[in-house]
Design a protein around this motif. Structure first.
Motif, short mmCIF file in Angstrom:
data_model
loop_
_atom_site.label_atom_id
_atom_site.label_comp_id
_atom_site.label_asym_id
_atom_site.label_seq_id
_atom_site.Cartn_x
_atom_site.Cartn_y
_atom_site.Cartn_z
N LYS B 69 5.12 -1.32 5.69
CA LYS B 69 4.99 -2.48 5.25
C LYS B 69 3.69 -3.00 4.86
O LYS B 69 2.64 -2.08 5.60
N HIS B 70 3.23 -3.85 4.36
CA HIS B 70 1.77 -4.45 4.21
C HIS B 70 0.74 -3.33 3.67
O HIS B 70 -0.08 -3.39 4.11
N GLN B 71 1.32 -2.46 2.71
CA GLN B 71 0.42 -1.44 2.15
C GLN B 71 -0.80 -2.03 1.57
O GLN B 71 -1.79 -1.07 1.57
N PHE B 72 -0.92 -3.10 1.02
CA PHE B 72 -2.07 -3.63 0.43
C PHE B 72 -3.11 -3.51 1.43
O PHE B 72 -4.43 -3.61 0.99
N ASN B 73 -3.05 -3.67 2.84
CA ASN B 73 -4.21 -3.54 3.75
C ASN B 73 -4.39 -2.12 4.12
O ASN B 73 -5.35 -1.72 4.90
N GLN B 74 -3.46 -1.08 3.46
CA GLN B 74 -3.90 0.13 4.14
C GLN B 74 -5.38 0.78 3.89
O GLN B 74 -5.70 1.23 4.70
N LYS B 75 -5.74 0.25 2.55
CA LYS B 75 -7.05 0.77 2.28
C LYS B 75 -8.05 0.67 3.23
O LYS B 75 -9.11 1.28 3.33
N HIS B 76 -8.06 -0.54 4.00
CA HIS B 76 -9.02 -1.13 4.80
C HIS B 76 -9.08 -0.04 6.07
O HIS B 76 -10.41 -0.05 6.74
N ALA B 77 -8.31 0.92 6.41
CA ALA B 77 -8.03 1.48 7.62
C ALA B 77 -9.12 2.50 7.47
O ALA B 77 -9.65 3.05 8.54
N LYS B 78 -9.54 3.07 6.34
CA LYS B 78 -10.44 4.25 6.41
C LYS B 78 -11.86 3.59 5.63
O LYS B 78 -12.95 4.36 5.77
#
Lengths: 218, 218
Positions: B69-78
């Motif tokens: 879930k919440h894949q829209f925030n995944q880009k911030h991880a890296k």
């Protein structure tokens, strides 16, 4: 560590006795109100009302709200310069978010043609809404963001303060019925200036858990 | 209004795209960690753990936590320089408060002879404990105080950030099991520096409800 931010945060503390003769200057109050308004919140929901207790009449009402519990905080009602009630919407709805969306259009953040798509963020509110429509766990947390922001703001302004979870939500909802308009207040903040002789908490060392007890860097 | 505090708060915003080549300097990280540690909390309970994601290995784990879930925030991880997981104790107990009391003795705040009476404040934790021992509504709110304090701190430091309620508590409790040690993370904060071309949110106007919609002075 020597840094202006750390100096500010080290000097702030929870005031236990106020000097009833001192009042926060108007210019500082303006900064306080604007800092509250600018506080961040999830999806910019701003699910809050801030009720500022300034007049003797309002202070008497706040004083009276301690009739049943938390009497140790009652003294702040009249001795502090101002008290702010932080209230949250218990059932945050699409209509509430519509106010945020429409203000976004007014402020030039959202194009009028994009009004409908601006409701996309509201899905997040729905995720945080229980079957009975209750959103308190989520909306109350947002008021603590504003409170954390304000505590930092007051430290910068050199104004003393006392977070008050020891308030009586039921009595407040009665005595400030019109102003709270159905919003629920479970935390307040007294603000002003410490009593120079009678605040034991002003002179004893601040204490926090050691960094290794609360923070890990991976 | 022209005031350094308001200037700081007006410039902060929720960053939507980070410049993956920029990293927060060590000196600023030290201020961030100390500001977190100094955050206020009810009865000084500090019912929190802050897990800082800095290494590529930890970033990969955080990246992987978005599988459901919440894949829209995944880009911030890296792309973000650092992410902080804000975790709260779900069942805050007398033993937890004992750590606070004992640190108070170590810091010279409480005399050793007064150790027992220093537990007086714990009655407030009990008031906020449900029949099954759950204290989440209370302890989670405290982490938002720390988050509000940190957002203000970052604005002063000129560091961009993104509050992340869009995280997956279940996946985080699996992937960061050892570090969270049973504490629950329902909010994180990405920190770093905006992408100069690809952050649409950096250039559109900030919007907040009007003061009269959210604040009343009595």
């Amino acid at each position: 560590m020597s840094h202006p931010i750390i100096t500010d945060l080290e000097k702030r503390y929870t005031t236990k006795n106020y000097d009833a003769t001192q009042r926060i200057p108007t210019a500082d109050l303006e900064v306080i109100y604007e800092a509250l308004r600018l506080s961040a919140s999830s999806i910019n929901s701003q699910p809050w009302k801030f009720v500022v207790i300034e007049s003797d009449e309002a202070k008497q009402r706040f004083h009276d709200s301690f009739v049943n519990k938390h009497q140790f905080n009652q003294k702040h009602a009249k001795a502090a310069s101002h008290i702010i009630l932080f209230a949250h919407k218990t059932h945050y709805k699409r209509d509430d978010y519509a106010k945020v969306v429409d203000k976004g259009i007014e402020d030039g953040r959202t194009a009028p043609a994009d009004r409908e798509s601006a409701f996309g963020g509201f899905a997040f509110a729905e995720l945080n809404t229980k079957a009975d429509g209750n959103t308190e766990a989520w909306t109350k947390a947002q008021t603590y963001l504003a409170l954390g922001n304000l505590l930092h703001t007051l430290a910068r302004l050199g104004i003393d303060s006392t977070p008050l979870e020891g308030v009586d939500p039921e009595m407040l909802s009665e005595l400030f019925k019109d102003e709270l308009a159905g919003y629920k207040c479970e935390v307040g903040l007294a603000m002003g200036y410490r009593h120079q002789e009678e605040d034991y908490n002003a002179t004893i060392p601040k204490s926090r858990l050691a960094r290794e007890q609360i923070l890990t860097v991976l």
